[in-house]
Motif scaffolding. Sequence first.
Motif, PDB file in Angstrom:
ATOM      1  N   VAL A 126      14.739   3.850  -3.933  1.00  0.00           N
ATOM      2  CA  VAL A 126      14.398   2.988  -2.800  1.00  0.00           C
ATOM      3  C   VAL A 126      13.288   3.665  -1.999  1.00  0.00           C
ATOM      4  CG1 VAL A 126      15.288   1.715  -0.816  1.00  0.00           C
ATOM      5  CG2 VAL A 126      16.794   2.207  -2.756  1.00  0.00           C
ATOM      6  N   ALA A 127      12.042   3.257  -2.255  1.00  0.00           N
ATOM      7  CA  ALA A 127      10.883   3.885  -1.624  1.00  0.00           C
ATOM      8  C   ALA A 127      10.326   2.994  -0.517  1.00  0.00           C
ATOM      9  CB  ALA A 127       9.795   4.139  -2.661  1.00  0.00           C
ATOM     10  N   ASP A 128       9.725   3.634   0.482  1.00  0.00           N
ATOM     11  CA  ASP A 128       9.029   2.840   1.493  1.00  0.00           C
ATOM     12  C   ASP A 128       7.623   2.507   0.984  1.00  0.00           C
ATOM     13  OD1 ASP A 128       7.533   5.157   1.855  1.00  0.00           O
ATOM     14  OD2 ASP A 128       8.551   5.721   3.701  1.00  0.00           O
ATOM     15  N   ARG A 129       6.939   1.630   1.711  1.00  0.00           N
ATOM     16  CA  ARG A 129       5.624   1.149   1.281  1.00  0.00           C
ATOM     17  C   ARG A 129       4.600   2.286   1.203  1.00  0.00           C
ATOM     18  NH1 ARG A 129       3.679  -3.636  -1.094  1.00  0.00           N
ATOM     19  NH2 ARG A 129       1.493  -3.890  -0.576  1.00  0.00           N
ATOM     20  N   ALA A 130       4.698   3.222   2.142  1.00  0.00           N
ATOM     21  CA  ALA A 130       3.718   4.313   2.186  1.00  0.00           C
ATOM     22  C   ALA A 130       3.784   5.183   0.928  1.00  0.00           C
ATOM     23  CB  ALA A 130       3.941   5.173   3.431  1.00  0.00           C
TER      24      ALA A 130
ATOM     25  N   VAL B 171       0.744   5.622  -1.998  1.00  0.00           N
ATOM     26  CA  VAL B 171       0.108   6.880  -2.396  1.00  0.00           C
ATOM     27  C   VAL B 171       0.410   7.197  -3.865  1.00  0.00           C
ATOM     28  CG1 VAL B 171       1.947   8.514  -1.728  1.00  0.00           C
ATOM     29  CG2 VAL B 171      -0.453   9.204  -1.564  1.00  0.00           C
ATOM     30  N   LEU B 172       1.585   6.790  -4.339  1.00  0.00           N
ATOM     31  CA  LEU B 172       1.925   6.993  -5.752  1.00  0.00           C
ATOM     32  C   LEU B 172       1.049   6.114  -6.638  1.00  0.00           C
ATOM     33  CD1 LEU B 172       3.643   8.216  -7.974  1.00  0.00           C
ATOM     34  CD2 LEU B 172       5.407   6.497  -7.492  1.00  0.00           C
ATOM     35  N   PHE B 173       0.860   4.856  -6.240  1.00  0.00           N
ATOM     36  CA  PHE B 173      -0.018   3.957  -6.996  1.00  0.00           C
ATOM     37  C   PHE B 173      -1.434   4.534  -7.094  1.00  0.00           C
ATOM     38  CE2 PHE B 173      -3.355   0.684  -6.385  1.00  0.00           C
ATOM     39  CZ  PHE B 173      -3.373   0.166  -7.675  1.00  0.00           C
ATOM     40  N   LEU B 174      -1.971   4.986  -5.965  1.00  0.00           N
ATOM     41  CA  LEU B 174      -3.331   5.542  -5.961  1.00  0.00           C
ATOM     42  C   LEU B 174      -3.419   6.806  -6.806  1.00  0.00           C
ATOM     43  CD1 LEU B 174      -4.196   4.996  -2.191  1.00  0.00           C
ATOM     44  CD2 LEU B 174      -5.156   3.760  -4.150  1.00  0.00           C
ATOM     45  N   SER B 175      -2.405   7.631  -6.726  1.00  0.00           N
ATOM     46  CA  SER B 175      -2.371   8.860  -7.520  1.00  0.00           C
ATOM     47  C   SER B 175      -2.394   8.545  -9.016  1.00  0.00           C
ATOM     48  CB  SER B 175      -1.118   9.661  -7.159  1.00  0.00           C
ATOM     49  OG  SER B 175      -0.924  10.735  -8.047  1.00  0.00           O
ATOM     50  N   LEU B 176      -1.572   7.585  -9.432  1.00  0.00           N
ATOM     51  CA  LEU B 176      -1.515   7.209 -10.846  1.00  0.00           C
ATOM     52  C   LEU B 176      -2.817   6.539 -11.296  1.00  0.00           C
ATOM     53  CD1 LEU B 176       2.104   5.718 -10.943  1.00  0.00           C
ATOM     54  CD2 LEU B 176       1.363   7.879 -11.973  1.00  0.00           C
TER      55      LEU B 176
END
Length: 311
Positions: free
Chosen positions: A24-28, A32-37
């Motif tokens: 259960v992750a927050d939007r932030a 940052v995970l999306f951008l990193s990947l």
Amino acid sequence: MTDHHKIPSSIDATQSLLDGQNYVADRALSTVLFLSLKMGRPLFLEGEAGVGKTEVAKVIATALDRPLIRLQCYEGLDVASALYEWNYAAQMIEIRMREASGDVSRDAMRSEIFSERFLIRRPILQALEGEPGRAPVLLIDELDRTDEAFEAFLLEILSDNQVTIPELGTIRAAEPPIVIITTNRTREIHDALKRRCFYHWVDYPAAERELEIVRRKAPGANAALAAELVAFVQKLRGMDLFKAPGVAETIDWANALTELDAVALDPAHVSDTLGVLLKYQDDIARIEQGEGRTILTEVKRSLAAGGAAAP
């Protein structure tokens, strides 16, 4: 490359990917995970112990069907333990066998004993040798336990995605691994390394999100118990404890209370199971000496009045 190996195409897709693994992750964090990947940058996750930093790497590896390679950091970790070393015992046996057979050509012997047959691959080298389309997730866990010399070495590896082994030559990553670095902030990490990464502080979750985590990770706990224990933990974090409980401890506590057939928090359950939640005797003694009862009373009053599980 099959679809389940592919990097998510949006923040929403990243959040769904995590959600599908019950993270259960927050939007932030999802952003940052999306951008990193997407951009191929290491992700640097900092925060207190037990807030779910390591779990991010495990979840990504599972969701993308990639190998997870974990480098657990510790004081005194050196390059040989992290990258590669030679199997000296096997090399010595090979030398003795060649000498015994009369094969003492130095060049041939050197070429043979410094071949891949005697190379012991440690986590970072394993990560660099991943296959294209299915590059592994490299988790560098608790980097703050190492020293600055190791940081400098790591910075070079992350910058070039290659390593030179003098006896074998340069090994380049066909596809750079997905790198996730975690630290509990027991010391500051050098800016040069942080600049190479995307950064995110993983904080304790708000009550609503923590309650959702408990529902997923401790499904045996009934709704009333889950709400009370989350509210209790949230209040503990507002106190000046030596070590506030992390989300991992909340989940452990929920599962432990469920094993004891608890349907709601009571003073006896709290007192008997504090060692699941708190790991320092001074903190446990403080809660046992009356503050625990006060918190429990406040929690029950607040929930009975329709309040949230917030402190």
